[in-house]
Design a protein around this motif. Structure first.
Motif, PDB file in Angstrom:
ATOM      1  N   LYS A  58     -27.698 -17.793  27.286  1.00 55.08           N
ATOM      2  CA  LYS A  58     -29.063 -17.854  26.737  1.00 55.08           C
ATOM      3  C   LYS A  58     -29.603 -19.246  27.012  1.00 55.08           C
ATOM      4  O   LYS A  58     -29.879 -19.957  26.214  1.00 55.08           O
TER       5      LYS A  58
ATOM      6  N   LYS B  55     -33.252 -17.275  28.613  1.00 56.34           N
ATOM      7  CA  LYS B  55     -34.108 -16.728  27.555  1.00 56.34           C
ATOM      8  C   LYS B  55     -34.239 -17.666  26.356  1.00 56.34           C
ATOM      9  O   LYS B  55     -34.254 -17.226  25.209  1.00 56.34           O
TER      10      LYS B  55
ATOM     11  N   ASN C  40     -37.381 -22.717  30.556  1.00 55.39           N
ATOM     12  CA  ASN C  40     -36.221 -21.962  31.009  1.00 55.39           C
ATOM     13  C   ASN C  40     -35.935 -22.194  32.485  1.00 55.39           C
ATOM     14  O   ASN C  40     -36.835 -22.497  33.267  1.00 55.39           O
TER      15      ASN C  40
END
Length: 256
Positions: free
Chosen positions: A4, A92, A70
């Motif tokens: 993530k 994400k 990101n």
């Protein structure tokens, strides 16, 4: 998806494009390969200072960078003044406010780009539904300690995944750039992200991967490889010159 959460002179850029001008066929990604860019405007609006999106176009047909929040990776292909972006993936992490708005606009504009042009002032213009304007180069490279002295600027082919060297004649790869980036090919998809070292310790990620479906055995090897990369915590160059990445599943590589 996994987890993530330098700069080029105008002369070199001009020389790189000269070998494959906009009026000639460019099927080998020669016009943009080995160039790096920092986005200045998206649809005419300026980008956030210190959080500008970036683009690195690699010879193997991968564009990667940051959206300002990101990390992302995608495939690209150029033919004359046309460009197509495919198989897009990103990490994400949650972005807020203007950073989220900028990143969404950039990802949409990049994904929908259909033409490219190197302007007389050396800037890159990507157009389609939207418009991106970028200047050559990205932020200054981190220090060798941050980017992994000994790993920086090296590229490797996977030869052992845990206890097995049987990779069905497939060759997953990994590459460590001098600016703290890691990229690679996992048999069907490409991945990219960041890396840092502290002595023998190594941290990868967050990593972003494209999401092309593929049949076995490639899909099985890819899943195992990406899962192993998530657990990497150490690195070492062995006596035979191979790279060992230690973690939940040891990974051994030969130099490319």
């Amino acid at each position: 998806m996994v987890g993530k959460a330098s700069a080029l002179s105008l002369l070199l850029l001009a020389a790189g494009v000269a070998g494959c001008s906009l009026g000639q066929e460019d099927t080998a990604n020669g016009g943009l390969a080995d160039t790096s860019w920092t986005v200045m405007t998206i649809n005419g609006g300026g980008t956030i200072p210190g959080s500008e999106p970036t683009m690195r176009f690699r010879p193997e047909g991968i564009v990667s960078g940051t959206g300002g929040c990101n990390e992302y990776s995608a495939t690209f292909h150029t033919d004359r003044d046309h460009i197509s972006i495919g198989a897009f993936g990103s990490t994400k992490m949650q972005c807020e406010g203007a950073h989220d708005t900028q990143e969404r606009a950039f990802f949409d504009a990049l994904d929908r780009a259909t033409t490219w042009r190197l302007a007389e002032n050396g800037t890159l213009e990507l157009t389609g539904v939207d418009r991106i304007e970028a200047r050559p180069g990205v932020a200054a490279s981190p220090s060798p300690a941050a980017s992994g002295e000994g790993l920086a600027g090296t590229a490797w082919n996977l030869v052992e995944l845990g206890p097995t060297a049987d990779l069905a004649h497939l060759v997953p790869t990994i590459q460590f750039t001098t600016d703290g980036r890691v990229t690679g090919y996992s048999t069907c998809n490409t991945f990219s992200g960041t890396y840092t070292t502290d002595g023998p310790r190594l941290r990868l990620g967050p990593l972003a991967a494209t999401e092309i479906g593929c049949p076995p055995p490639a899909s099985v090897i890819e899943a195992d490889y990406l899962a192993a990369l998530e657990t990497v915590s150490t690195w070492a160059i062995e006596s035979d010159g191979r790279l060992l990445l230690g973690g939940g599943v040891p990974l051994r590589f030969s130099r490319r």
